[in-house]
Structures are given as structure tokens and as C-alpha cells.
Design a protein around this motif. Structure first.
Motif, short mmCIF file in Angstrom:
data_model
loop_
_atom_site.label_atom_id
_atom_site.label_comp_id
_atom_site.label_asym_id
_atom_site.label_seq_id
_atom_site.Cartn_x
_atom_site.Cartn_y
_atom_site.Cartn_z
N HIS A 564 0.83 -1.21 0.00
CA HIS A 564 0.00 0.00 0.00
C HIS A 564 0.86 1.25 0.00
O HIS A 564 0.61 2.21 -0.76
CB HIS A 564 -0.91 -0.02 1.22
CG HIS A 564 -1.55 1.30 1.53
ND1 HIS A 564 -2.52 1.87 0.72
CD2 HIS A 564 -1.34 2.19 2.54
CE1 HIS A 564 -2.91 3.03 1.23
NE2 HIS A 564 -2.20 3.25 2.31
N SER A 574 -3.64 1.35 -4.99
CA SER A 574 -3.36 0.65 -3.73
C SER A 574 -4.10 -0.68 -3.70
O SER A 574 -5.20 -0.79 -4.25
CB SER A 574 -3.81 1.50 -2.55
OG SER A 574 -3.78 0.75 -1.34
N SER A 581 -7.57 2.32 3.82
CA SER A 581 -6.49 3.30 3.73
C SER A 581 -6.68 4.41 4.75
O SER A 581 -5.72 4.87 5.39
CB SER A 581 -6.44 3.91 2.32
OG SER A 581 -6.18 2.93 1.34
#
Length: 598
Positions: A564, A574, A581
């Protein structure tokens, strides 16, 4: 049309008498009866003008609605491998609400042996069926594949990428109208880079109008086979040609630094790892790879579940590092059985990978009377040194004392002011030592001591504490002392660990009471909300990142979170959905945190 064969209980497809796979849910075939591969090449590969579109591009991203049998992706990989230039990277994102099995895909793709290695690499790394995002390796193709197993609208909202080409390949709009709704096509446009192309086999009026309303320029083209026409669409604008980081310094040589080095090198970065030689928190003779379990579901359950799946897949590539497979999470509290049953039923894990076992079964396995357990069949015990050796690569033994940012470059200096490196980006991966270079880091240190001996180990078990095999014996622990930074091994802590072991496995504790014990202490990096810190350091100049706050779950979390962070660094898609996230963004704590010596 022939009557399809009856589907299996858990399969979304049936096989027609003519050998074609057909959706049991929508009644449409997965690919053309004329020649599915030829249609894919004509409609999608040529329709998106891929041979020309990716020329001169360091990174190129293809999105797809409807993964199905994987035919489009196999054909894409075949073309990519033949035509890509050295140093180019391909990112693929596909969405599938009803995934099929690897064996079903193999039967479907066997019709086209000319796809050769492209089909085989996809089958060899066939994604799972758990709900969420799946990051898939495609070795030998300079390509990365993310599959979203979820509703198409949810997947498009969750993805943070921008596609340079779209394969719009859902089942027929007449049979699966939800895939072609105006709001779905608008979401495709939002997830499109300037200059992106989209292609589809259908010319349905609603699809044409939806793409045009979303901002695409839409044109009809001659169709394939019996289809008179197909669509090509273009998003106005020019692709972004902004330069990306090339040189990366990683400060920290434990599992976070090693995972970061692996992920960055896969994407073509030049990596330098700096380690001060002090033993990291990941220096024990064995480590558990298990997810933090959350019976409540939601994002806090999804993050460890997805990270766990990725970690298990990556450790499978270094089998010499795996000590044991399968871990029992013992029931020790009154509601543990209920909680374990809830977790086992979650669709965040692969079917059958989490299962509740009764007391008789678990007692027979552990060799002493215990209650029931949650069996985590895919959980691992790994040897940290072998993982780090495989991933970290060449390491520079030096203590980075200071960072400066000058003329767009980061300079790493030692205590005497000597230049250690000049790079485009820096990742702070030093665990509890982050505060040296980022004084405002929201890290809470927790000292932990693990204990081991050379006595025989039972099967791996966790119970608040844990008892797991090493190469020569058993390791158990560990202590948790908040705010303590000293790492000297203490005999008293070995006895604390033995006392804790007695609460979960009393017979084992008795057998180890007279054993010679060895302990090792390190400082874990934790945060106030018990979630990692992964992303850009808040308010720092561009190019300073952190991968930390992993607590005691580094070997589970670090592999995926490093991927990521690499994506964040390179502005590529990602492997994490947006909601996950946001959970780990370092900016969630403060917008005023400043790195040292800038």
C-alpha cells in the motif's frame, strides 16, 4: 440453446452441453460461442488501442468490470508480455461479485492453449473468494493484479486508482442491468485517467448515453461475430507524465523495513535499507502470523483479514521460512465460543479457513484438557530471520541521525554529519525508534519479552498469550509493559510468561517449570487506536513516509501495508480499499506533526 447442466451448490456457473460456461445467475454465457479469445482481442485489446496506448509509459493501469473466467486478463497479459518495454509495469484492477473456482477457470481457458504462460500464471495465482480486495502476484510479467470481490458499485467507490483503459464486460445489459446503470458508468469515469479508453461489446442505448453523460466521447465500431456493432469510448485529456521517485531509503531493518524493501523493489525502485544493528522487535526465533479477530465485522475486521491473506500468500513463496501451519485460538473466556463462531462465519476469510472445534477435538490435539477453539487453518508460524533475509536485501549498517530535504532530494546523515545517502523518498520503518527522526510520531512504546526453551512444542496455540514451535523447541509469551524502553532480558519476565502460559495450557507450563529458559526483550510500536501508521508523514516535505505502529502483528500486517505504501509513493493503485487506507493514514492523529531537522 441447450439446457445447462445443474450448477454445484456454491458455483455461479453451469456448463452447457456445447462446453460453454454459462452464468447460473444471469443466464448469459461468459464468452462468445464463436471464439471468445478472438472477441476479447477485437473488442477490448484493440478497442482500447493498447499496443499504442502504453508505449512510453512507465506504469499503465487497466480496469475491468466482470472478471469471470479470467479470459480478458489472460489475453491482456499475453499481449503485454510480448509488447512491453523494459522497466514498464502493468497494474490490473477487476471486479467480480460471484467468483468461480480455479478449476472452473482452468476448464474454460483450456480452449485456448495459445494463451500459454499468460493463462497459466493466472491459474497458478488464482484469487480467493473472500469478500474484499485480493492482491495477486503475476511473476514474470511485470504486472500486479487486484481483484475486488464485491458489488460493482462498492468496488468502484473503494478503489483509489485511475485506469488508463477499461474493459466493460459485464453480462448482457438486458440480463444484468445493474452492471450498466448510469451511476456505475459515472463511477467508471471518476476512476479514469485523462486520455483513458473504454471498450465494450454492447451498443445498448442506455450504455451509450451513460458513457456520454459521464464525459466519454463514444463511437460505434464494427462488431465481432454475430454482433453488428460494439463501442469504443475516450475520456478527453492527456495522461499524467509527472516524474515518480526512483531512489528510496528505508530506515529500519526489521519486518517493516524488509517488507517495504520487497514491495518497493517489485515496483522497480532502487532501495537502500539502513539498519543500526540493534535487534528489532521482529528478532525472535519464531513469529505468529495470525489476524486480529473482530467479531463485530466492519473495517477494523477487514484490514487484518486482508493483510493476513496477503501475508500467507507471500510466505508461501519462501517455504524455508515456515515452521508450522495452522493455529488454534483457544477458548478461555466465557463468551469465546460464541465469538469464535461469529468470526468463523465471516465472509472476510476464505470458505472453510476458519472453523470452530469442540473440546474433545482440541484436547486430543493439544495433549491436555482444554476447552474448544477456533482453528485458523491458514495461520502460520514463521522464522523471522529467514523472512527478513529473503526480503531485505543488502543492508547498510549505520544509524541515521538526521534527515534534511534540499532541492527536492532527501539527505540522510549520521551523527557526525556525514552523508549516508541522497534519495527521492524515505520510509521510516524503525518501529518504536521512529521518534528519533519524527519526534511528534504518535507512537506508544510497549516493552515485550518472549521466552523459549528447547523442550518439545505442542501444536501452535494462542489464548491471550501463545505457545508456538521454534526450530528446536517452544516459544511462549509475551509480556506487555507500556512506556518501558529497556530491552535487557529479565529472568522475572520469563517467570511472568510461564505464569501466563499456565492460564492457557497448564500442563505445558508444569512440564516447562524446570526447563532452562531463554528470554529476549524488544520494544513494540503501538498507537492510541491500535492501528498502524502507513502513509506520508503529516506536514513534512514531499517524499517522507512512515510504515509503523504495527504492535505485535508485524508479520501479519507488514507485507500488505508495504505494498500500500509503495502504491502511495508511486501514485499507483493501492491494494487497500479506501476505507482501510483511511484507517491507517498517519494524518488521523495530527496535522501539526513535524519531522526532525528539516
Amino acid at each position: 440453446m441447450s439446457d445447462p447442466a445443474a450448477p454445484s451448490a456454491d458455483s455461479p456457473l453451469v456448463w452447457r452441453e456445447d462446453g460453454l460456461p454459462q452464468s447460473a445467475l444471469y443466464g448469459d454465457v461468459y464468452f462468445s460461442s464463436a471464439d471468445g479469445l478472438a472477441e476479447t482481442r477485437a473488442v477490448f485489446l484493440a478497442g482500447c488501442d493498447l499496443s499504442a496506448a502504453w508505449q512510453g509509459r512507465d506504469h499503465f493501469t487497466v480496469g475491468e468490470l466482470g472478471f469471470g473466467t479470467g479470459l480478458n486478463i489472460a489475453a491482456l497479459l499475453d499481449l503485454w508480455r510480448r509488447e512491453k518495454a523494459p522497466g514498464q509495469r502493468l497494474h490490473i484492477f477487476s471486479i467480480e461479485g460471484h467468483p468461480i473456482t480455479r478449476d472452473e477457470a482452468a476448464r474454460a481457458l483450456a480452449v485456448w492453449p495459445e494463451l500459454g504462460e499468460a493463462a497459466q500464471v493466472l491459474l497458478d495465482h488464482w484469487p480467493g473468494r473472500a469478500r474484499g480486495f485480493h492482491r495477486i502476484d503475476l511473476p514474470g510479467f511485470d504486472a500486479t493484479f487486484d481483484l475486488a470481490v464485491m458489488d460493482v458499485g462498492d468496488a468502484l467507490a473503494a478503489w483509489d486508482g485511475a485506469a488508463d483503459a477499461w474493459f466493460l464486460d459485464g453480462f448482457s445489459p438486458a440480463l444484468n442491468p445493474a452492471m450498466w446503470r448510469e451511476e456505475i458508468l459515472a463511477a467508471v469515469a471518476v476512476r479514469s485517467a485523462p486520455g483513458a479508453r473504454a471498450a465494450t461489446f454492447t451498443v445498448a442505448g442506455a450504455v451509450r448515453r451513460g458513457l456520454a453523460a459521464a464525459g466519454f466521447q463514444v463511437d460505434k465500431r464494427p462488431g465481432f461475430g454475430r454482433k453488428k456493432e460494439r463501442l469504443e469510448a475516450l475520456m478527453p485529456g492527456q495522461p499524467d507524465a509527472s516524474p515518480r521517485p526512483r531512489r528510496l531509503a528505508i530506515v529500519g531493518g526489521g519486518i517493516a523495513g524488509a517488507a517495504m524493501a520487497r514491495a518497493a523493489r517489485v515496483e522497480g525502485l532502487e532501495v537502500a535499507v539502513f539498519d543500526d544493528g540493534e535487534a528489532p522487535a521482529s528478532g525472535n526465533p519464531a513469529a505468529l502470523v495470525t489476524p486480529a479477530l473482530d467479531a463485530g465485522g466492519g473495517s477494523r475486521a477487514a484490514l487484518p483479514a486482508q493483510a493476513f491473506a496477503r501475508a500467507v500468500a507471500l510466505y508461501a513463496l519462501i517455504p524455508e521460512a515456515v515452521i508450522a501451519r495452522g493455529v488454534l485460538k483457544l477458548s478461555v473466556a466465557p463468551r469465546d465460543d460464541e465469538r469464535h463462531a461469529t468470526v468463523a462465519a465471516q465472509d472476510l476469510f476464505e470458505p472453510g479457513s476458519m472453523a470452530v472445534r469442540d473440546a474433545n477435538d482440541v484436547t486430543a490435539r493439544m495433549g491436555e484438557p482444554v476447552e474448544g477453539a477456533l482453528e485458523m487453518a491458514e495461520a502460520l508460524v514463521v522464522e523471522p530471520a529467514r523472512v527478513i533475509e529473503a526480503w531485505r536485501g543488502r543492508t547498510i549498517t549505520a544509524r541515521v541521525a538526521r534527515l534534511t530535504h534540499e532541492d527536492g532530494a532527501w539527505r540522510l546523515l549520521d551523527h557526525d554529519g556525514r552523508l549516508l545517502a541522497e534519495v527521492d523518498a524515505v520510509v521510516l520503518a524503525g518501529g518504536a525508534d521512529q521518534a528519533r527522526l519524527w519526534p511528534a510520531a504518535p507512537i506508544r512504546p510497549v516493552r515485550g519479552q518472549a521466552t523459549w526453551t528447547d523442550r518439545p512444542a505442542p501444536p501452535p496455540a494462542a489464548f491471550g498469550g501463545y505457545a508456538i514451535p521454534t526450530r528446536t523447541g517452544v516459544l511462549f509469551g509475551a509480556t506487555h509493559d507500556r512506556g518501558v524502553m529497556e530491552t535487557d532480558a529479565r529472568e522475572a519476565d520469563d517467570h511472568r510468561n510461564l505464569h501466563a502460559l499456565a492460564k492457557g495450557l497448564p500442563d505445558l507450563a508444569i512440564r516447562l517449570a524446570d526447563a532452562p529458559l531463554q528470554g529476549r526483550a524488544a520494544v513494540r510500536a503501538t498507537t492510541a487506536d491500535h492501528l498502524p501508521l502507513v502513509g506520508a508523514v503529516p506536514d513534512a516535505p514531499e517524499g517522507l513516509f512512515v510504515l509503523g505502529g504495527l504492535g505485535g502483528r508485524g508479520f501479519c500486517l507488514a507485507p500488505l501495508l508495504a505494498e500500500h505504501l509503495t502504491a502511495r509513493m508511486l501514485a499507483t493503485p493501492s491494494p487497500l480499499p479506501r476505507s482501510l487506507s483511511a484507517l491507517i493514514d498517519p494524518a488521523r492523529f495530527s496535522s501539526r506533526a513535524q519531522p526532525a531537522a528539516l
